[in-house]
Design an enzyme around this catalytic site. Structure first.
Site, PDB file in Angstrom:
ATOM      1  N   ASP A 123       0.812  -1.205   0.000  1.00  0.00           N
ATOM      2  CA  ASP A 123       0.000   0.000   0.000  1.00  0.00           C
ATOM      3  C   ASP A 123       0.852   1.264   0.000  1.00  0.00           C
ATOM      4  OD1 ASP A 123      -2.062   1.836   0.362  1.00  0.00           O
ATOM      5  OD2 ASP A 123      -2.122   1.525   2.529  1.00  0.00           O
ATOM      6  N   SER A 150      -0.023   4.192   2.874  1.00  0.00           N
ATOM      7  CA  SER A 150       0.264   4.119   4.304  1.00  0.00           C
ATOM      8  C   SER A 150       1.712   3.683   4.472  1.00  0.00           C
ATOM      9  CB  SER A 150      -0.699   3.153   5.014  1.00  0.00           C
ATOM     10  OG  SER A 150      -0.503   1.818   4.581  1.00  0.00           O
ATOM     11  N   ASN A 182       3.047   1.693   7.586  1.00  0.00           N
ATOM     12  CA  ASN A 182       3.380   0.679   8.585  1.00  0.00           C
ATOM     13  C   ASN A 182       3.154  -0.726   8.060  1.00  0.00           C
ATOM     14  OD1 ASN A 182       2.363   3.182  10.366  1.00  0.00           O
ATOM     15  ND2 ASN A 182       3.841   1.968  11.551  1.00  0.00           N
ATOM     16  N   TRP A 223       1.884  -4.307   9.401  1.00  0.00           N
ATOM     17  CA  TRP A 223       1.240  -5.001  10.511  1.00  0.00           C
ATOM     18  C   TRP A 223       0.635  -6.311  10.033  1.00  0.00           C
ATOM     19  CZ3 TRP A 223      -3.856  -6.294  10.132  1.00  0.00           C
ATOM     20  CH2 TRP A 223      -4.718  -5.475   9.383  1.00  0.00           C
ATOM     21  N   TYR A 247      -8.557   3.638  10.568  1.00  0.00           N
ATOM     22  CA  TYR A 247      -9.107   3.707   9.225  1.00  0.00           C
ATOM     23  C   TYR A 247     -10.504   4.303   9.315  1.00  0.00           C
ATOM     24  CZ  TYR A 247      -5.292   0.474   8.372  1.00  0.00           C
ATOM     25  OH  TYR A 247      -4.046  -0.100   8.309  1.00  0.00           O
ATOM     26  N   ASP A 277      -2.079   5.879  -5.172  1.00  0.00           N
ATOM     27  CA  ASP A 277      -2.325   4.984  -4.054  1.00  0.00           C
ATOM     28  C   ASP A 277      -2.704   3.586  -4.517  1.00  0.00           C
ATOM     29  OD1 ASP A 277      -2.960   3.809  -1.670  1.00  0.00           O
ATOM     30  OD2 ASP A 277      -4.572   5.189  -1.145  1.00  0.00           O
ATOM     31  N   THR A 336      -5.951   1.792  -2.907  1.00  0.00           N
ATOM     32  CA  THR A 336      -7.318   2.218  -3.198  1.00  0.00           C
ATOM     33  C   THR A 336      -7.720   1.680  -4.561  1.00  0.00           C
ATOM     34  OG1 THR A 336      -7.138   4.234  -1.866  1.00  0.00           O
ATOM     35  CG2 THR A 336      -8.842   4.205  -3.555  1.00  0.00           C
TER      36      THR A 336
END
Length: 406
Positions: free
Chosen positions: A111, A114, A116, A118, A158, A296, A299
């Site tokens: 992505d 963003s 991070n 996780w 989010y 992005d 998306t």
């Protein structure tokens, strides 16, 4: 939902003076990891499910004795569900990342919106069930010889809610041999904020490819660490999103067989998201002035200011739905004119037929209105745009390159 193919590669440094031989050698070093794309049929089915749930919610609201305050709250909840900046249930492209020693494998969304990394941890609640796609892959710190405990809190918000957990440190492996050591990431113990859509999705977590400046906790991103550790040849990566076919994500360079002509480079307006200035957008009789956009990969659709998307929808005859999206008569798809973004003086047209996702007798307009307060972006150029244009993300020079995808 099906998992899309991505290829992740580090380009080797070559000393051959023959340019053609060098190019062929670079291509041969590309490492490919299988991934699959969400089918249009499943995408439409999810939209129809969301539409049905929204209608049921409205019916329940109208038939209840709720106060006007509760009525407003319930209506807003339905609106938020359709207007989030990240609707990961609809994200289309997934790839593999491995964490720990020995490696534990996870499917993640790569992505650019963003920063991070996780994944869910063993014992995570609201993190899937074995009887749904076999459940989520969960990180087991006890099984990794390179796990380093951190324990500081992690939470990321989010539009539909948050996921929470704690930070940890371990090795992360992209493709088969791009190892990033001592990577700080988050292990999630509660994913309730992602909603039921996460339960039914095939991905386990998120791997952000934005900049450190928007990383929760100020954590250095996986790609930033890969650059610092010399794990990639060049500080760039590139997306090729296949059109109902496999594609690839290349780390450490780009694959010139995936696009036509030359790359056109555009400087970022700021190094947070991959954010650029735009000269305007035009379709039919509609046109807008200068604006900005983020590129992005997380998306699926193209989003823009609600008033502009409404004007575009009216221009092509699309009709609004209760979830905030638009549908169009499938018989009129061939009549949709192309839409053109002008970026740094160059036109980037997208054919009208590529602005529609169709299946099950429904044709969903692949543009959606979203209004973000400043300093948020005006437009998000998601997968619909990136499928048409091979996109290179240059981390060091803070620029993106576009070329027509083959």
């Amino acid at each position: 939902m099906y998992i899309k193919s991505i290829a992740l590669a580090a380009l080797a440094l070559l000393g051959n003076s023959n340019a053609e031989e060098m190019k062929e050698s670079e291509k041969s070093t590309l490492v490919r990891v299988p991934m699959h794309k969400v089918s249009d049929h499943e995408y439409i089915n999810r939209f129809l499910t969301k539409e049905r749930e929204a209608l049921m919610a409205v019916h329940n609201i109208e038939s209840s004795l709720a106060t006007s305050r509760n009525l407003r709250g319930n209506l807003k909840e339905g609106k938020d569900e359709s207007e989030i900046i990240k609707d990961y249930a609809n994200a289309q492209y997934y790839g593999t990342v491995k964490i720990g020693s020995p490696p534990q494998e996870f499917q993640v969304i790569y992505d650019t919106g963003s920063s991070n990394l996780w994944v869910p941890e063993v014992g995570c609640v609201h993190c899937g069930y074995k009887w749904i796609h076999g459940g989520k892959n969960k990180y087991d710190s006890d099984a990794s010889q390179t796990f380093v405990e951190d324990g500081s809190d992690f939470s990321i918000q989010y539009g539909s809610g948050a996921v929470s957990g704690v930070f940890a440190e371990d090795s992360a492996i992209l493709a088969d041999d791009i190892e990033v050591k001592n990577q700080k990431f988050a292990t999630i113990h509660d994913a309730a904020g992602m909603g039921i859509a996460y339960t039914f999705a095939y991905f386990d977590g998120i791997l952000g490819l934005g900049f450190d400046s928007i990383s929760v906790g100020g954590v250095e991103t996986v790609f930033h660490n890969a650059i610092e550790q010399g794990a990639v040849e060049k500080p760039m990566f590139a997306f090729y999103l296949g059109d109902n076919a496999d594609g690839e994500l290349t780390f450490g360079g780009y694959d010139d067989t995936k696009f036509e002509g030359d790359l056109s480079w555009v400087a970022l307006s700021d190094a947070t998201y991959w954010r650029i200035n735009t000269d305007g957008v035009k379709i039919g009789l509609f046109s807008s002035g200068p604006s900005d956009a983020i590129v992005d990969s997380g998306t699926s659709l193209i989003t823009g200011p609600s008033k502009d998307i409404l004007a575009i929808a009216l221009e092509i005859g699309a009709k609004p739905t209760i979830t905030g999206q638009y549908t169009i008569d499938c018989e009129k798809v061939d009549d949709i004119p192309e839409i053109t973004w002008t970026i740094d003086g160059k036109d980037y047209p997208v054919p009208g037929k590529d602005l529609v996702i169709s299946a099950s007798g429904t044709c969903l307009f692949a543009m959606m209105g979203m209004d973000f307060p400043k300093p948020g972006p005006q437009w998000i150029l998601g997968d619909v745009f990136m499928r048409k244009y091979y996109t290179v993300f240059d981390y060091e020079q803070e620029r993106v390159g576009f070329a027509k995808a083959v």
